[in-house]
Design a protein around this motif. Sequence first.
Motif, short mmCIF file in Angstrom:
data_model
loop_
_atom_site.label_atom_id
_atom_site.label_comp_id
_atom_site.label_asym_id
_atom_site.label_seq_id
_atom_site.Cartn_x
_atom_site.Cartn_y
_atom_site.Cartn_z
N ILE A 236 31.84 40.06 38.88
CA ILE A 236 31.37 41.19 39.71
C ILE A 236 29.93 41.56 39.34
N ILE A 237 29.64 41.44 38.02
CA ILE A 237 28.34 41.94 37.52
C ILE A 237 27.36 40.79 37.28
N GLN A 238 27.36 39.79 38.15
CA GLN A 238 26.38 38.71 38.01
C GLN A 238 24.97 39.25 38.27
N TRP B 214 31.77 38.93 47.83
CA TRP B 214 31.19 39.14 46.51
C TRP B 214 31.35 40.58 46.00
N SER B 215 31.88 41.46 46.87
CA SER B 215 31.96 42.87 46.45
C SER B 215 33.05 43.07 45.39
N ALA B 216 32.87 44.09 44.57
CA ALA B 216 33.85 44.38 43.51
C ALA B 216 35.24 44.57 44.09
N ALA B 217 35.34 45.31 45.20
CA ALA B 217 36.66 45.60 45.77
C ALA B 217 37.35 44.30 46.20
N SER B 218 36.59 43.36 46.79
CA SER B 218 37.19 42.10 47.23
C SER B 218 37.60 41.25 46.03
N ILE B 219 36.72 41.14 45.06
CA ILE B 219 37.02 40.30 43.87
C ILE B 219 38.27 40.84 43.16
N ILE B 220 38.35 42.15 43.04
CA ILE B 220 39.51 42.76 42.35
C ILE B 220 40.78 42.59 43.19
#
Length: 416
Positions: A100-102, A209-215
């Motif tokens: 998430i934090i790339q 690539w968004s945090a919500a999608s990755i999680i």
Amino acid sequence: MTFSDLKTADSTIALLRDPYRYISRRAADLGEDVFETRLLLRQTTCMTGAEAAGVFYDPARFQRAGAAPPPLQKTLFGQGGVQGLDGEHHRKRKAMFLQIIQPDRVEVLAELVTQHWRRAVGYWALAGQIDLYPQLQLLLTRAVCEWAGVPLPEAEVENRTRQLTALFDDAGDIGLGHRRSRAARKAAESWTADVIKQIRSGRLAVPDWSAASIIAHHQEPDGRPMEPRVAAVELLNVLRPTVATAVYITFVAHALEAHPTWRERLAQGNGTEDLAFIEEVRRTYPFFPAAAAIVREEFDWRGHRFPQGRRVLLDLYGTNHDPRTWQQPTRFDPERFLREDPDPFAFVPQGGGDPAVHHRCPGEPVATRLMGTALDQLTRHLTYTPVQPLAAVDYRRLPALPKGGYRIKSISARRH
Ligand code: HEM
């Protein structure tokens, strides 16, 4: 047990009275890096210094399951999140945060935050004077929700900002603040669990690539997605601390005023010294007092027995001020970060070691980048005047802040 029993049998009151300096002061009085005491009615070993940090971050000696004090699980951390995992399960979940934090994603967030700064300055100019800390909370909530793929209608901004802020700003309180923080956790988890469910069902489309999608799509070691409740905790593990960067940004403003020579030097500079200033803010100003872990298997260190199951606290603030690793530790001197890179166990404002392997914070690139955005705004793009003479930092507050906040007036965008 009465209040006075607690006072004599337990050091909780002493810790609450001086949460950032309790461990290092007691350790200095005893002439040791390690001591035992009772905290929150539980036998606890406290450690301070870079060597102690090296031991504390050894996963063979310590685990995190069961380490967080229950009042903090119900407020700051939530349950089932990465903070309480160990071994392979931890490494896999942690990899999700690092994805998430790339670096290129952090740049996108910084760009959004800059846009929100510019917009906010227009309002601040009209308002006459503002208290920077609550204004930053609003600005960061707007930006991080947009970045993370969490829909935030304008009408909900204030309420969600209040909730995200209560998760960290009220978590250290033992009275009303604690109840506020618990209520905020319930409401915020239900909000982010709903976002996860909507993404999984296809009702909400967000960038991959968004945090919500990755999680939402992360697979646990057994190949299954996280329970919505746990995914909700992890999404809050991105939103909450990004809003908490408001504390550090307030300290950037405080430090710029406290060190006018540096303010001038940075304002005239080309940005190459900004990070050194930011790192010195993170080293010298208080934020997270200590990290907690549980002894996995009994061992001895420095003549102290660490029995299995013992809760151990590593002093983060004191380690950042340890005179054995930092020359003149109370002096604000960004040049120390221009001379050499810090040791990962001596410089621990957001934990120590390697973020991919240990429990060190994965959000340091976010915190330092957003502090950099703020420093750029405050020194090169805005003019403003502090309302009061520079206030001392309130070390009893959790998190610490300048007493009475940090108010500025006569705010306007600089013409270039
Ligand atoms: C505002 C400044 C921040 C401070 C002072 C801070 C501080 C910390 C500290 C002290 C830890 C615990 C280290 C340990 O247990 O050994 C931690 C862990 C963590 N932080 Fe941060 N943090 C900040 C910003 C962020 C940001 C911006 C994010 C995400 C975007 C983040 C996400 C996390 C996560 C997920 C963990 C748990 C890591 C693990 O258990 O492996 N933090 N942080």
